[in-house]
Design an enzyme around this catalytic site. Structure first.
Site, PDB file in Angstrom:
ATOM      1  N   GLU A 106      58.488 -10.593  57.150  1.00 43.66           N
ATOM      2  CA  GLU A 106      58.147  -9.409  57.949  1.00 43.66           C
ATOM      3  C   GLU A 106      59.210  -8.333  57.783  1.00 43.66           C
ATOM      4  O   GLU A 106      58.901  -7.176  57.575  1.00 43.66           O
ATOM      5  CB  GLU A 106      58.016  -9.784  59.422  1.00 43.66           C
ATOM      6  N   GLY A 107      60.460  -8.715  57.882  1.00 37.97           N
ATOM      7  CA  GLY A 107      61.542  -7.748  57.741  1.00 37.97           C
ATOM      8  C   GLY A 107      61.572  -7.133  56.361  1.00 37.97           C
ATOM      9  O   GLY A 107      61.745  -5.924  56.198  1.00 37.97           O
TER      10      GLY A 107
END
Length: 178
Positions: A27-28
């Site tokens: 996600e990051g």
């Protein structure tokens, strides 16, 4: 049963825990890539990179404008139209309001990915159709390619107008709550 620091190796729970942790990393990374695409890549050299991509895909679509490829080229064209509209919206609004660019970044990255991979599937479909016409011994392989391409066109390309709508909504309502 083998216990290792809170994980159970014998029944697969350990894999679920690892998968749950790695999703946060992905996600990051996705967010960073999306912000880099919007913040640095899109406007560089007057938008030369996205314009070149659009021209390349449009050229392929023009060269392959026939009834046989229509189930693949048509959806890619619709996706490309949404991507071009989103790009123009970002060019107009993203510089004026950085929150609009930031809010749109992940959706824009997904939109671009769907369109580019859709174009790749359309190209593979063209090759698969040509190979199938020659009646190869591995015909099932090419039929499977067409099935996958059709899946992409029917299940993922339809997300493009929704992503365009989300991008075009800007950050207005989101920022009102802060």
């Amino acid at each position: 049963m083998l216990w290792r620091h809170g994980y159970i190796r014998d029944n697969g729970v350990e894999q679920f825990v690892r998968d749950g942790r790695i999703n946060m990393v992905y996600e990051g990374a996705n967010g960073v890539q999306a912000m880099d695409l919007i913040g640095r890549k899109l406007g560089r050299k007057g938008g030369a990179a996205p314009l070149a991509l659009f021209a390349t895909i449009s050229g392929w679509l023009e060269e392959n404008d026939d009834a046989v490829l229509a189930p693949f080229a048509g959806p890619v064209k619709r996706g490309l139209d949404a991507l071009q509209q989103a790009t123009m919206w970002l060019a107009q609004h993203g510089m004026q309001n950085p929150n609009d660019a930031g809010t749109a970044a992940a959706d824009y990255l997904r939109l671009m990915g769907i369109v580019v991979v859709g174009w790749m599937w359309a190209r593979m479909a063209k090759v698969a159709q040509a190979k199938l016409a020659a009646n190869p011994s591995n015909a099932q392989f090419y039929k499977d390619k067409l099935t996958c391409a059709k899946y992409w066109m029917e299940r993922l390309i339809p997300e493009c107008p929704m992503l365009l709508e989300r991008i075009s909504a800007g950050s207005g309502t989101i920022m009102e709550f802060n």
